[in-house]
Scaffold this motif. Structure first.
Motif, PDB file in Angstrom:
ATOM      1  N   PHE A   1      39.093  -8.752  12.417  1.00 17.61           N
ATOM      2  CA  PHE A   1      39.886  -9.972  12.382  1.00 17.61           C
ATOM      3  C   PHE A   1      40.718 -10.052  13.652  1.00 17.61           C
ATOM      4  CE2 PHE A   1      42.431  -6.668  10.479  1.00 17.61           C
ATOM      5  CZ  PHE A   1      43.707  -6.883  10.960  1.00 17.61           C
ATOM      6  N   ALA A   2      41.175 -11.253  13.984  1.00 21.18           N
ATOM      7  CA  ALA A   2      42.027 -11.466  15.144  1.00 21.18           C
ATOM      8  C   ALA A   2      43.477 -11.582  14.681  1.00 21.18           C
ATOM      9  CB  ALA A   2      41.609 -12.732  15.877  1.00 21.18           C
ATOM     10  N   ALA A   3      44.403 -11.200  15.551  1.00 20.21           N
ATOM     11  CA  ALA A   3      45.824 -11.285  15.204  1.00 20.21           C
ATOM     12  C   ALA A   3      46.665 -11.363  16.475  1.00 20.21           C
ATOM     13  CB  ALA A   3      46.248 -10.070  14.391  1.00 20.21           C
ATOM     14  N   THR A   4      47.812 -11.996  16.341  1.00 22.34           N
ATOM     15  CA  THR A   4      48.795 -12.040  17.421  1.00 22.34           C
ATOM     16  C   THR A   4      50.069 -11.369  16.936  1.00 22.34           C
ATOM     17  OG1 THR A   4      47.913 -14.106  18.293  1.00 22.34           O
ATOM     18  CG2 THR A   4      50.164 -13.539  18.927  1.00 22.34           C
ATOM     19  N   VAL A   5      50.603 -10.478  17.749  1.00 19.76           N
ATOM     20  CA  VAL A   5      51.855  -9.790  17.460  1.00 19.76           C
ATOM     21  C   VAL A   5      52.882 -10.267  18.483  1.00 19.76           C
ATOM     22  CG1 VAL A   5      52.999  -7.546  17.380  1.00 19.76           C
ATOM     23  CG2 VAL A   5      50.660  -7.782  16.533  1.00 19.76           C
ATOM     24  N   THR A   6      54.093 -10.555  18.016  1.00 20.29           N
ATOM     25  CA  THR A   6      55.176 -10.998  18.891  1.00 20.29           C
ATOM     26  C   THR A   6      56.256  -9.920  18.919  1.00 20.29           C
ATOM     27  OG1 THR A   6      54.732 -13.296  18.315  1.00 20.29           O
ATOM     28  CG2 THR A   6      56.891 -12.810  19.266  1.00 20.29           C
ATOM     29  N   ILE A   7      56.769  -9.645  20.112  1.00 18.50           N
ATOM     30  CA  ILE A   7      57.878  -8.703  20.292  1.00 18.50           C
ATOM     31  C   ILE A   7      58.991  -9.484  20.974  1.00 18.50           C
ATOM     32  CG2 ILE A   7      58.647  -6.562  21.373  1.00 18.50           C
ATOM     33  CD1 ILE A   7      55.684  -5.676  21.365  1.00 18.50           C
ATOM     34  N   THR A   8      60.187  -9.478  20.383  1.00 15.32           N
ATOM     35  CA  THR A   8      61.282 -10.267  20.926  1.00 15.32           C
ATOM     36  C   THR A   8      62.613  -9.543  20.737  1.00 15.32           C
ATOM     37  OG1 THR A   8      62.259 -12.483  20.935  1.00 15.32           O
ATOM     38  CG2 THR A   8      61.680 -11.565  18.778  1.00 15.32           C
ATOM     39  N   GLY A   9      63.629 -10.012  21.410  1.00  9.33           N
ATOM     40  CA  GLY A   9      64.959  -9.459  21.225  1.00  9.33           C
ATOM     41  C   GLY A   9      65.879  -9.770  22.383  1.00  9.33           C
ATOM     42  N   ASP A  10      67.151  -9.458  22.178  1.00 15.47           N
ATOM     43  CA  ASP A  10      68.167  -9.638  23.209  1.00 15.47           C
ATOM     44  C   ASP A  10      68.214  -8.378  24.056  1.00 15.47           C
ATOM     45  OD1 ASP A  10      68.845 -12.184  22.303  1.00 15.47           O
ATOM     46  OD2 ASP A  10      70.206 -11.356  20.804  1.00 15.47           O
ATOM     47  N   ALA A  11      67.704  -8.489  25.278  1.00 14.32           N
ATOM     48  CA  ALA A  11      67.589  -7.333  26.171  1.00 14.32           C
ATOM     49  C   ALA A  11      68.864  -7.125  26.978  1.00 14.32           C
ATOM     50  CB  ALA A  11      66.410  -7.536  27.117  1.00 14.32           C
ATOM     51  N   ASP A  12      69.093  -5.877  27.351  1.00 17.67           N
ATOM     52  CA  ASP A  12      70.235  -5.532  28.195  1.00 17.67           C
ATOM     53  C   ASP A  12      70.016  -6.018  29.628  1.00 17.67           C
ATOM     54  OD1 ASP A  12      71.745  -4.050  26.189  1.00 17.67           O
ATOM     55  OD2 ASP A  12      70.063  -2.650  26.283  1.00 17.67           O
TER      56      ASP A  12
END
Length: 126
Positions: free
Chosen positions: A10-21
């Motif tokens: 199967f296909a999938a998209t993963v998102t990585i996010t956040g408030d970076a220093d």
């Protein structure tokens, strides 16, 4: 001629996010103190917990909103996986600089999980 079973994928998209220093719009680089250092092109891998990669994809910048007053900012990346073996109990996500995310199931992965990085380490928003 052999008769070998090919596992469903199967296909999938993963998102990585956040408030970076540190957030650098020009290079796409973001740094979370004590947690991660991400740049576009890092290889993101999915394994079945056995250190054997089942799929990999490059990390892409979705957006970087830098705060000009202190160099920090909000960074969002994604990785699109075309073919992940569907026959595993759980999966682990690894980013090119060995940032390990929590384990997740097939259903969670198919739903397109988002992981929120913070300076103290990664946290899942599954």
């Amino acid at each position: 001629m052999t008769n070998v079973d090919t596992p469903a994928t199967f296909a999938a998209t993963v998102t990585i996010t956040g408030d970076a220093d540190e957030a650098r719009v020009d290079s796409g680089e973001c740094v979370w103190a004590g947690a991660a250092h991400l740049v576009p092109g890092y290889v993101v891998s999915i394994s079945a917990g056995s250190a054997v990669t089942t799929s990999s994809a490059p990390l892409r910048v979705e957006s970087i909103e830098a705060h000009p007053d202190n160099g920090a900012g909000t960074c969002t990346y994604s990785a699109y996986f075309e073919a992940i073996a569907a026959n595993q109990r759980s999966y682990e996500l690894w980013v090119g600089n060995n940032v390990r995310q929590p384990s997740f199931t097939v259903d969670q992965l198919k739903d397109g999980p988002t992981y929120r990085l913070e300076g103290v380490g990664p946290r899942s928003d599954r």
